[in-house]
Design a protein around this motif. Structure first.
Motif, PDB file in Angstrom:
ATOM      1  N   TYR A  81     -10.907  -4.439   4.430  1.00 20.04           N
ATOM      2  CA  TYR A  81     -10.409  -3.699   3.434  1.00 20.04           C
ATOM      3  C   TYR A  81     -10.740  -2.592   2.945  1.00 20.04           C
ATOM      4  O   TYR A  81     -11.880  -2.541   3.478  1.00 20.04           O
ATOM      5  CB  TYR A  81     -10.323  -5.291   1.892  1.00 20.04           C
ATOM      6  CG  TYR A  81      -8.765  -6.312   2.356  1.00 20.04           C
ATOM      7  CD1 TYR A  81      -7.843  -6.576   2.389  1.00 20.04           C
ATOM      8  CD2 TYR A  81     -10.614  -7.020   2.841  1.00 20.04           C
ATOM      9  CE1 TYR A  81      -7.426  -8.045   2.502  1.00 20.04           C
ATOM     10  CE2 TYR A  81      -9.067  -8.702   3.552  1.00 20.04           C
ATOM     11  CZ  TYR A  81      -7.972  -8.405   3.073  1.00 20.04           C
ATOM     12  OH  TYR A  81      -7.527  -9.985   3.589  1.00 20.04           O
ATOM     13  N   LEU A  82      -9.898  -1.682   1.716  1.00 17.73           N
ATOM     14  CA  LEU A  82     -10.542  -0.817   1.309  1.00 17.73           C
ATOM     15  C   LEU A  82     -10.669  -0.800  -0.019  1.00 17.73           C
ATOM     16  O   LEU A  82      -8.917  -0.821  -0.129  1.00 17.73           O
ATOM     17  CB  LEU A  82     -10.241   0.884   1.726  1.00 17.73           C
ATOM     18  CG  LEU A  82     -10.932   1.570   1.149  1.00 17.73           C
ATOM     19  CD1 LEU A  82     -12.155   1.759   1.579  1.00 17.73           C
ATOM     20  CD2 LEU A  82      -9.782   3.108   1.992  1.00 17.73           C
ATOM     21  N   SER A 113      -7.561  -1.746  -6.900  1.00 22.05           N
ATOM     22  CA  SER A 113      -7.349  -2.044  -6.205  1.00 22.05           C
ATOM     23  C   SER A 113      -6.755  -2.127  -4.264  1.00 22.05           C
ATOM     24  O   SER A 113      -7.322  -0.697  -4.158  1.00 22.05           O
ATOM     25  CB  SER A 113      -4.985  -1.603  -6.613  1.00 22.05           C
ATOM     26  OG  SER A 113      -5.241  -0.356  -6.075  1.00 22.05           O
ATOM     27  N   TYR A 114      -6.506  -2.794  -3.839  1.00 20.14           N
ATOM     28  CA  TYR A 114      -6.331  -2.115  -2.581  1.00 20.14           C
ATOM     29  C   TYR A 114      -5.699  -1.555  -1.426  1.00 20.14           C
ATOM     30  O   TYR A 114      -4.524  -0.993  -2.685  1.00 20.14           O
ATOM     31  CB  TYR A 114      -6.339  -3.117  -0.990  1.00 20.14           C
ATOM     32  CG  TYR A 114      -7.353  -4.961  -1.183  1.00 20.14           C
ATOM     33  CD1 TYR A 114      -8.630  -4.392  -0.923  1.00 20.14           C
ATOM     34  CD2 TYR A 114      -7.187  -6.484  -1.794  1.00 20.14           C
ATOM     35  CE1 TYR A 114      -9.243  -5.243  -1.225  1.00 20.14           C
ATOM     36  CE2 TYR A 114      -7.876  -6.966  -1.684  1.00 20.14           C
ATOM     37  CZ  TYR A 114      -8.997  -6.735  -1.458  1.00 20.14           C
ATOM     38  OH  TYR A 114     -10.467  -7.779  -1.930  1.00 20.14           O
ATOM     39  N   VAL A 115      -6.445  -0.623  -0.932  1.00 20.18           N
ATOM     40  CA  VAL A 115      -5.273   0.624  -0.636  1.00 20.18           C
ATOM     41  C   VAL A 115      -4.464   0.540   0.787  1.00 20.18           C
ATOM     42  O   VAL A 115      -4.928  -0.611   1.647  1.00 20.18           O
ATOM     43  CB  VAL A 115      -6.482   2.167   0.071  1.00 20.18           C
ATOM     44  CG1 VAL A 115      -5.869   2.597   0.947  1.00 20.18           C
ATOM     45  CG2 VAL A 115      -7.255   2.549  -0.752  1.00 20.18           C
ATOM     46  N   ARG A 116      -3.256   0.949   0.392  1.00 17.43           N
ATOM     47  CA  ARG A 116      -2.942   0.459   1.668  1.00 17.43           C
ATOM     48  C   ARG A 116      -1.720   1.365   2.585  1.00 17.43           C
ATOM     49  O   ARG A 116      -2.103   2.717   1.832  1.00 17.43           O
ATOM     50  CB  ARG A 116      -1.214  -0.125   1.009  1.00 17.43           C
ATOM     51  CG  ARG A 116      -1.480  -1.726   0.180  1.00 17.43           C
ATOM     52  CD  ARG A 116      -0.354  -2.120  -0.715  1.00 17.43           C
ATOM     53  NE  ARG A 116      -0.904  -3.610  -0.756  1.00 17.43           N
ATOM     54  CZ  ARG A 116      -1.651  -3.933  -1.660  1.00 17.43           C
ATOM     55  NH1 ARG A 116      -1.986  -3.167  -1.466  1.00 17.43           N
ATOM     56  NH2 ARG A 116      -1.938  -5.662  -1.082  1.00 17.43           N
ATOM     57  N   GLY A 117      -1.444   1.366   4.082  1.00 22.37           N
ATOM     58  CA  GLY A 117      -0.886   2.975   4.141  1.00 22.37           C
ATOM     59  C   GLY A 117      -2.679   3.202   5.354  1.00 22.37           C
ATOM     60  O   GLY A 117      -3.117   3.126   5.106  1.00 22.37           O
ATOM     61  N   PHE A 118      -1.789   4.484   5.532  1.00 23.40           N
ATOM     62  CA  PHE A 118      -2.644   5.664   6.479  1.00 23.40           C
ATOM     63  C   PHE A 118      -3.627   6.159   5.588  1.00 23.40           C
ATOM     64  O   PHE A 118      -3.523   6.238   4.298  1.00 23.40           O
ATOM     65  CB  PHE A 118      -1.816   6.871   6.754  1.00 23.40           C
ATOM     66  CG  PHE A 118      -1.225   5.741   8.377  1.00 23.40           C
ATOM     67  CD1 PHE A 118      -2.097   5.132   9.865  1.00 23.40           C
ATOM     68  CD2 PHE A 118       0.055   6.247   8.652  1.00 23.40           C
ATOM     69  CE1 PHE A 118      -1.197   5.443  10.593  1.00 23.40           C
ATOM     70  CE2 PHE A 118       0.589   5.355   9.110  1.00 23.40           C
ATOM     71  CZ  PHE A 118       0.356   5.756  10.527  1.00 23.40           C
ATOM     72  N   PRO A 177       0.966  -2.781   4.361  1.00 23.70           N
ATOM     73  CA  PRO A 177       1.106  -2.681   3.770  1.00 23.70           C
ATOM     74  C   PRO A 177       1.549  -3.431   2.353  1.00 23.70           C
ATOM     75  O   PRO A 177       1.422  -3.630   1.456  1.00 23.70           O
ATOM     76  CB  PRO A 177       2.437  -1.578   3.646  1.00 23.70           C
ATOM     77  CG  PRO A 177       2.997  -1.362   4.722  1.00 23.70           C
ATOM     78  CD  PRO A 177       1.717  -2.400   5.273  1.00 23.70           C
ATOM     79  N   GLU A 178       1.718  -5.154   3.327  1.00 24.80           N
ATOM     80  CA  GLU A 178       1.579  -5.865   1.945  1.00 24.80           C
ATOM     81  C   GLU A 178       0.677  -6.578   1.515  1.00 24.80           C
ATOM     82  O   GLU A 178       0.727  -7.148   0.453  1.00 24.80           O
ATOM     83  CB  GLU A 178       2.255  -6.758   3.072  1.00 24.80           C
ATOM     84  CG  GLU A 178       3.735  -6.564   3.608  1.00 24.80           C
ATOM     85  CD  GLU A 178       4.557  -7.912   4.504  1.00 24.80           C
ATOM     86  OE1 GLU A 178       3.926  -8.808   4.874  1.00 24.80           O
ATOM     87  OE2 GLU A 178       5.972  -7.636   4.488  1.00 24.80           O
ATOM     88  N   ASN A 179      -0.906  -7.237   2.879  1.00 27.37           N
ATOM     89  CA  ASN A 179      -2.375  -7.404   1.659  1.00 27.37           C
ATOM     90  C   ASN A 179      -3.148  -6.260   1.770  1.00 27.37           C
ATOM     91  O   ASN A 179      -4.448  -6.933   1.761  1.00 27.37           O
ATOM     92  CB  ASN A 179      -2.286  -8.639   2.212  1.00 27.37           C
ATOM     93  CG  ASN A 179      -1.984  -8.188   4.200  1.00 27.37           C
ATOM     94  OD1 ASN A 179      -2.108  -7.403   4.912  1.00 27.37           O
ATOM     95  ND2 ASN A 179      -1.958  -9.105   5.421  1.00 27.37           N
ATOM     96  N   GLY A 180      -2.832  -5.529   2.714  1.00 24.95           N
ATOM     97  CA  GLY A 180      -4.216  -4.532   2.876  1.00 24.95           C
ATOM     98  C   GLY A 180      -5.016  -4.489   3.346  1.00 24.95           C
ATOM     99  O   GLY A 180      -5.692  -3.634   3.580  1.00 24.95           O
TER     100      GLY A 180
END
Length: 388
Positions: free
Chosen positions: A59-60, A67-72, A86-89
């Motif tokens: 995770y990032l 919060s966790y980063v999502r996507g690229f 995108p749902e759970n990071g």
């Protein structure tokens, strides 16, 4: 003695204090490294995060929002772009469809892949855009070569392919996948692929490197060899090179008859008196190959050339001077019936009766001087001659 003991314990005490200070400094440094995180870029915005490995997933965590980063995200420290669910990071791997586009994320590092990649579970090579990482489709010009990537799967295509928008067939190398050009031997047949467009050629084509005319089948594009009907006329193309040798319906008919004939030598000669043609074949019974189709002048109606089966016998350089003309390179096939050149003025190379393709001789078969010489030089005694 007491003073020495005091100094000894004082030294031990000072050493312990120094050790504690060093341990404390190392602990503080480690905590500082852990809290420093890593810089990353999302949508052109740089931020600081902390990579975390939890329950087998990376995770990032964004340091500012928590919060966790999502996507690229582009991880500057690692120099790679990765993708977080995108749902759970969670960092994702392998083939992933994102916003309608396919990407390939390295199965070990999660890094977005670029360029050609082999998808093992799909048994295909695909290409990912070197800027966006998206899978490409259709015709693509890559590293000075044209490729065709399947419009649905993105797979590199091989072999013959039809390009509908250009109304052309092309061929992609079966190993490298790139478009080929020029003369190509494919599946034991020769094709000519336009040197600029790669399009399969049809019909008559001039091959500049070989300086020859060849004919490619109107449907398959495959080079024609031996007999082929072109525009209602039978053409004979060299059985090895495909080069045009002869275009003659008369010789095609003679070739069919020749297959039932034999000769004591590797040559067979046939005189078509009505068409005023001399046909020469090479080979053997049942396997005669057309060699030459020459215009000739056989006997006129009042002095016709004999008809039937004969054999080549004597030969000579010239005759007729005592009759007011010279004929060169004569070859006998029956009695006074000869193959020889057209008539020249005595002892000269000035033609007296240069016409060919007409029945006008006294029974001999007149030929162009070069053709008469070829027979004189090459056709051996015993060669079968059929006059019809």
């Amino acid at each position: 003695m007491k003073e020495k003991i005091v100094n000894k314990w004082a030294g031990v005490f000072i050493g312990c204090i120094c050790m504690c200070v060093l341990i404390g400094l190392n602990t503080l440094e480690a905590k500082a490294d852990e809290g420093a995180g890593c810089s990353y870029v999302v949508n052109g915005v740089r931020a600081v995060g902390e990579e975390q490995y939890v329950d087998g997933h990376w995770y990032l965590l964004d340091k500012q929002t928590g919060s966790y980063v999502r996507g690229f995200a582009y991880l500057e420290n690692a120099g790679k772009t990765v993708y977080y669910n995108p749902e759970n990071g969670q960092m994702l791997y392998g083939e992933q469809c994102v916003d309608g586009h396919w990407y390939y994320l390295n199965p070990y590092t999660g890094e977005v892949s670029y360029g050609f990649q082999y998808i093992e579970n799909a048994h295909k090579w695909v290409f990912y855009d070197r800027s966006t990482g998206r899978m490409l489709y259709g015709e693509q010009y890559i590293d000075d070569h044209w490729y065709l990537l399947d419009s649905y799967t993105g797979a590199v295509t091989y072999g013959f392919q039809y390009i509908r928008k250009d109304n052309k067939w092309v061929f992609y190398d079966r190993v490298m996948g790139w478009m080929l050009y020029g003369e190509q031997c494919i599946d034991d047949g020769w094709y000519y692929l336009n040197p600029y467009t790669g399009a399969v050629s049809y019909n008559w084509t001039w091959i500049p490197d070989s300086e020859k005319w060849v004919f490619y089948d109107e449907v398959s594009g495959r080079m024609c060899h031996e007999w082929h009907n072109v525009g209602g006329t039978m053409h004979y193309f060299d059985k090895y090179t495909g080069e045009l040798r002869i275009a003659s319906n008369e010789m095609y008919d003679a070739w069919g008859m020749a297959q039932n004939m034999s000769s004591q030598t590797q040559y067979l000669m046939m005189i078509n008196n009505s068409a005023c043609r001399l046909f020469i074949f090479q080979g053997s019974k049942g396997n005669w190959t057309p060699l030459f189709d020459w215009a000739c002048s056989p006997g006129k109606d009042s002095t016709p050339t004999v008809k039937g089966y004969y054999t080549v016998a004597a030969r000579g350089l010239h005759f007729g001077e005592d009759k007011g003309y010279t004929c060169y390179y004569w070859t006998q096939f029956y009695g006074d019936y000869l193959f020889h050149s057209i008539l020249y003025y005595p002892n000269s190379m000035n033609p007296m009766e240069p016409w060919l393709g007409q029945r006008l001789s006294h029974g001999c078969v007149r030929l162009d001087i070069e053709n008469a010489r070829w027979i004189y030089d090459r056709i051996p005694r015993g060669t079968q001659v059929y006059s019809y």
